[in-house]
Design a protein around this motif. Sequence first.
Motif, PDB file in Angstrom:
ATOM      1  N   ASN A   1       0.899  -1.081   0.108  1.00 46.35           N
ATOM      2  CA  ASN A   1      -0.086   0.070   0.130  1.00 46.35           C
ATOM      3  C   ASN A   1       1.031   1.177   0.041  1.00 46.35           C
ATOM      4  O   ASN A   1       0.221   2.313  -0.279  1.00 46.35           O
ATOM      5  CB  ASN A   1      -0.832   0.037   1.181  1.00 46.35           C
TER       6      ASN A   1
ATOM      7  N   ASN B   1      -4.620   0.286  -3.879  1.00 48.12           N
ATOM      8  CA  ASN B   1      -5.164   0.745  -2.696  1.00 48.12           C
ATOM      9  C   ASN B   1      -6.123   1.756  -2.545  1.00 48.12           C
ATOM     10  O   ASN B   1      -7.121   1.698  -2.234  1.00 48.12           O
ATOM     11  CB  ASN B   1      -4.199   0.707  -1.347  1.00 48.12           C
ATOM     12  N   THR B   2      -5.833   3.009  -3.272  1.00 49.61           N
ATOM     13  CA  THR B   2      -6.584   4.092  -3.615  1.00 49.61           C
ATOM     14  C   THR B   2      -7.837   3.680  -4.523  1.00 49.61           C
ATOM     15  O   THR B   2      -8.855   3.878  -3.956  1.00 49.61           O
ATOM     16  CB  THR B   2      -5.832   5.011  -4.159  1.00 49.61           C
TER      17      THR B   2
ATOM     18  N   GLU C   1      -9.965   1.440  -2.079  1.00 50.44           N
ATOM     19  CA  GLU C   1     -10.787   2.321  -0.759  1.00 50.44           C
ATOM     20  C   GLU C   1     -11.963   3.125  -1.458  1.00 50.44           C
ATOM     21  O   GLU C   1     -12.768   3.461  -0.873  1.00 50.44           O
ATOM     22  CB  GLU C   1      -9.581   3.238  -0.057  1.00 50.44           C
ATOM     23  N   ARG C   2     -11.709   3.607  -2.794  1.00 49.72           N
ATOM     24  CA  ARG C   2     -12.778   4.813  -3.237  1.00 49.72           C
ATOM     25  C   ARG C   2     -13.773   3.924  -4.091  1.00 49.72           C
ATOM     26  O   ARG C   2     -14.918   4.586  -4.163  1.00 49.72           O
ATOM     27  CB  ARG C   2     -11.860   5.757  -4.197  1.00 49.72           C
TER      28      ARG C   2
END
Length: 182
Positions: free
Chosen positions: A71, A80-81, A84-85
Amino acid sequence: MNPSSLYQDLVDDFKKQNELIDEQVAIFEPITKSLRKPAAQRLLSKSFLVILEIIFYCLFAGGVLFAFMLNHLVPFYILNTLKERGSATGFVVSDVNVLYWSIIGMTVLIAVLCWVVARLLRKMRLKNTVIYTVNKHIRVLLAQHLQRKATIDAIEKRHFTELPDLRSPDHANVNQVPNPGY
């Protein structure tokens, strides 16, 4: 005790020892020829095996560290972004999760394979050490056997006429056969 039977027993034992040493030398010689150089040493020396072993252990540790630090590393933090989004990025969340876990899985698999290769290199290095030690001791044994055989041959040549032939008890001695030329 009959001295002639003791003499005969000693002569018989001497002959049997001579035959036994001949058999043992015949057994040891091919072994020493095959053990002269360990199979892995033909390809890699001991120091190179140690270096490779250390490199593969470091690759294993790096792979495990990479799986945990995924990450925070530059090209992979995007996964990872995206994870998460969620769907706000325009990608399907399940596809992003599969990609993320696939990369972690491949990293762990590569790390485990590096660990297995490092263990195999260690075994190869240790086996080379054992083979070298065995070869050294077999050479010493063979040298002792050859030295004993040389001693027995010297005694046999020195006392050739005194030693009876053990092949058959009624075998005639060459010196006892009358010469028809006289």
